[in-house]
Design a protein around this motif. Structure first.
Motif, mmCIF file in Angstrom:
data_model
loop_
_atom_site.group_PDB
_atom_site.id
_atom_site.type_symbol
_atom_site.label_atom_id
_atom_site.label_comp_id
_atom_site.label_asym_id
_atom_site.label_seq_id
_atom_site.Cartn_x
_atom_site.Cartn_y
_atom_site.Cartn_z
ATOM 1 N N GLU A 1 0.844 -1.190 0.000
ATOM 2 C CA GLU A 1 0.000 0.000 0.000
ATOM 3 C C GLU A 1 0.880 1.241 0.000
ATOM 4 O OE1 GLU A 1 -2.276 -0.051 3.560
ATOM 5 O OE2 GLU A 1 -0.569 0.282 4.869
ATOM 6 N N THR A 2 0.281 2.370 -0.246
ATOM 7 C CA THR A 2 1.016 3.632 -0.230
ATOM 8 C C THR A 2 1.539 3.907 1.189
ATOM 9 O OG1 THR A 2 -0.319 4.532 -2.027
ATOM 10 C CG2 THR A 2 0.822 6.107 -0.617
ATOM 11 N N PHE A 3 2.795 4.378 1.269
ATOM 12 C CA PHE A 3 3.352 4.723 2.581
ATOM 13 C C PHE A 3 4.348 5.874 2.422
ATOM 14 C CE2 PHE A 3 6.596 1.933 0.889
ATOM 15 C CZ PHE A 3 7.790 2.375 1.451
ATOM 16 N N THR A 4 4.689 6.461 3.533
ATOM 17 C CA THR A 4 5.653 7.565 3.531
ATOM 18 C C THR A 4 6.873 7.172 4.359
ATOM 19 O OG1 THR A 4 4.668 8.601 5.480
ATOM 20 C CG2 THR A 4 3.854 9.321 3.315
ATOM 21 N N TYR A 5 7.994 7.757 4.003
ATOM 22 C CA TYR A 5 9.207 7.603 4.784
ATOM 23 C C TYR A 5 9.907 8.944 4.798
ATOM 24 C CZ TYR A 5 13.499 5.725 6.754
ATOM 25 O OH TYR A 5 14.572 5.474 7.589
ATOM 26 N N ASN A 6 9.971 9.553 6.005
ATOM 27 C CA ASN A 6 10.513 10.891 6.143
ATOM 28 C C ASN A 6 9.676 11.845 5.285
ATOM 29 O OD1 ASN A 6 12.545 13.204 5.982
ATOM 30 N ND2 ASN A 6 13.574 11.786 7.367
ATOM 31 N N SER A 7 10.277 12.522 4.342
ATOM 32 C CA SER A 7 9.509 13.453 3.503
ATOM 33 C C SER A 7 9.124 12.835 2.158
ATOM 34 C CB SER A 7 10.333 14.724 3.261
ATOM 35 O OG SER A 7 11.560 14.408 2.628
ATOM 36 N N GLU A 8 9.467 11.567 1.966
ATOM 37 C CA GLU A 8 9.176 10.903 0.700
ATOM 38 C C GLU A 8 7.873 10.114 0.802
ATOM 39 O OE1 GLU A 8 13.876 10.147 -0.467
ATOM 40 O OE2 GLU A 8 12.656 8.548 0.389
ATOM 41 N N ARG A 9 7.119 10.099 -0.299
ATOM 42 C CA ARG A 9 5.856 9.360 -0.350
ATOM 43 C C ARG A 9 5.927 8.339 -1.484
ATOM 44 N NH1 ARG A 9 0.861 10.129 1.703
ATOM 45 N NH2 ARG A 9 -0.914 9.203 0.604
ATOM 46 N N PHE A 10 5.611 7.081 -1.155
ATOM 47 C CA PHE A 10 5.686 6.014 -2.149
ATOM 48 C C PHE A 10 4.295 5.417 -2.378
ATOM 49 C CE2 PHE A 10 9.779 6.131 0.023
ATOM 50 C CZ PHE A 10 10.650 6.241 -1.049
ATOM 51 N N MET A 11 3.931 5.310 -3.663
ATOM 52 C CA MET A 11 2.656 4.675 -3.975
ATOM 53 C C MET A 11 2.906 3.378 -4.732
ATOM 54 S SD MET A 11 1.104 7.040 -7.003
ATOM 55 C CE MET A 11 1.892 7.213 -8.584
ATOM 56 N N PHE A 12 2.016 2.443 -4.507
ATOM 57 C CA PHE A 12 2.137 1.127 -5.130
ATOM 58 C C PHE A 12 1.350 1.130 -6.429
ATOM 59 C CE2 PHE A 12 0.850 -3.408 -5.482
ATOM 60 C CZ PHE A 12 2.125 -3.934 -5.648
ATOM 61 N N TYR A 13 2.065 0.994 -7.551
ATOM 62 C CA TYR A 13 1.416 1.071 -8.854
ATOM 63 C C TYR A 13 2.053 0.047 -9.783
ATOM 64 C CZ TYR A 13 0.040 2.841 -13.439
ATOM 65 O OH TYR A 13 -0.448 2.962 -14.730
#
Length: 320
Positions: free
Chosen positions: A214-226
């Motif tokens: 699923e979409t998650f964030t780490y620090n100031s970065e945002r990662f989406m699952f696509y």
């Protein structure tokens, strides 16, 4: 002048001359004796000085001669010992006295006792590692779970175990430890495979761990699952201001435990506990142990799985 007067005068004059002569002789004798005595003293002093000087010179010569003889004797002894050792070694090397093939047979009882003693020695447990040795070797396990994200305070908030970790924390832990070789970065677009996250997470939390993509964030970065891939933009990293220090470590029955202190350090170098209470206004990287009565303490446990230690749980042991 009458003859008698002249005669008497001549007589008196002759008497005075003799007295004077006698006095002079006496004085001369005294002077001679005095000079003789002084001369004797001077001669004696010179003789004693010359004799003493000569004796010292002879003593020095004798001492030098003795030293030289002793040194020469020691040197000869060393040479002889060297020669003896050399020839002794040569004789041993060729086994001239047949010493190498000597076998000593122990009585049967002694042989059994020796074997039992050796078995007892082999059964002795290895020395228990010290706190310092454990910290030096396994500190990386703690660093692996210290994510550079504000969610780190969720890990060190209440007691937590791998069974009740949120899915987002699992993803953050996996990304934090993901090998950089598995991360693609093109034009500040980051991408990585979900399977690489799972493999990394199993190294930290064990083979039985699972997570949902699923979409998650780490620090100031945002990662989406696509499209079965994680995609994110490379952003500037923000500090979480989380600070920790390991104060104890022990290993029991393949369970490795660390006691750590946790704190926050603001941008103004103010030291706070997890409840944001101010502990010190100006903190300069001092030892957290100095403030342990005001900070939270946690026990972080790892268990052995195959050849790896995996996180078991984090238990709070609050000091405040």
């Amino acid at each position: 002048m009458p003859r008698k007067a002249l005669a008497s005068r001549d007589k008196s004059d002759s008497i005075d001359t003799k007295e004077i002569e006698e006095r002079i002789n006496k004085e001369l004798n005294k002077k001679v004796e005095l000079i003789t005595e002084n001369l004797k003293d001077k001669i004696n002093e010179q003789v004693e000085f010359q004799v003493a000087k000569r004796l010292k010179e002879e003593e020095k010569k004798f001492t030098r001669g003795q030293k030289f003889k002793i040194i020469r004797l020691n040197f000869l002894i060393i040479i002889l010992l060297t020669i003896i050792c050399y020839f002794g070694y040569c004789l041993y090397d060729v086994d001239y006295f047949h010493l190498k093939n000597i076998t000593i047979e122990l009585p049967k009882e002694d042989y059994v006792n020796n074997n039992q003693n050796n078995n007892n020695i082999n059964k002795d447990e290895p020395p228990k590692p010290t706190k310092e040795e454990l910290i030096k070797e396994y500190e990386y396990l703690i660093k692996n779970i210290i994510i550079e994200d504000n969610a780190v305070f969720d890990l060190f908030k209440d007691s937590i175990s791998t069974n009740n970790l949120s899915n987002e924390l699992k993803l953050k832990l996996a990304y934090k430890n993901l090998d950089e070789k598995l991360i693609k970065n093109e034009n500040d677009i980051i991408s990585f495979e979900p399977n690489s996250l799972l493999v990394t997470l199993k190294q930290i939390l064990g083979e039985n761990i699972t997570f949902e993509n699923e979409t998650f964030t780490y620090n100031s970065e945002r990662f989406m699952f696509y499209n079965n891939t994680y995609l994110g933009m490379k952003e500037k990293e923000n500090k979480s201001n989380f600070h920790f220090q390991i104060i104890d470590a022990n290993l029991e029955n393949e369970t490795l435990k660390f006691d750590i202190l946790t704190a926050k350090i603001s941008e103004n170098n103010v030291l706070l506990n997890n409840k944001n209470d101010i502990i010190k206004q100006e903190y300069n990287n001092e030892d957290l142990v100095n403030f342990q009565n005001y900070l939270d303490k946690y026990t972080v446990s790892f268990i052995k799985e195959r050849d790896n230690y995996i996180l078991k749980d984090i238990k709070i042991n609050s000091n405040i």
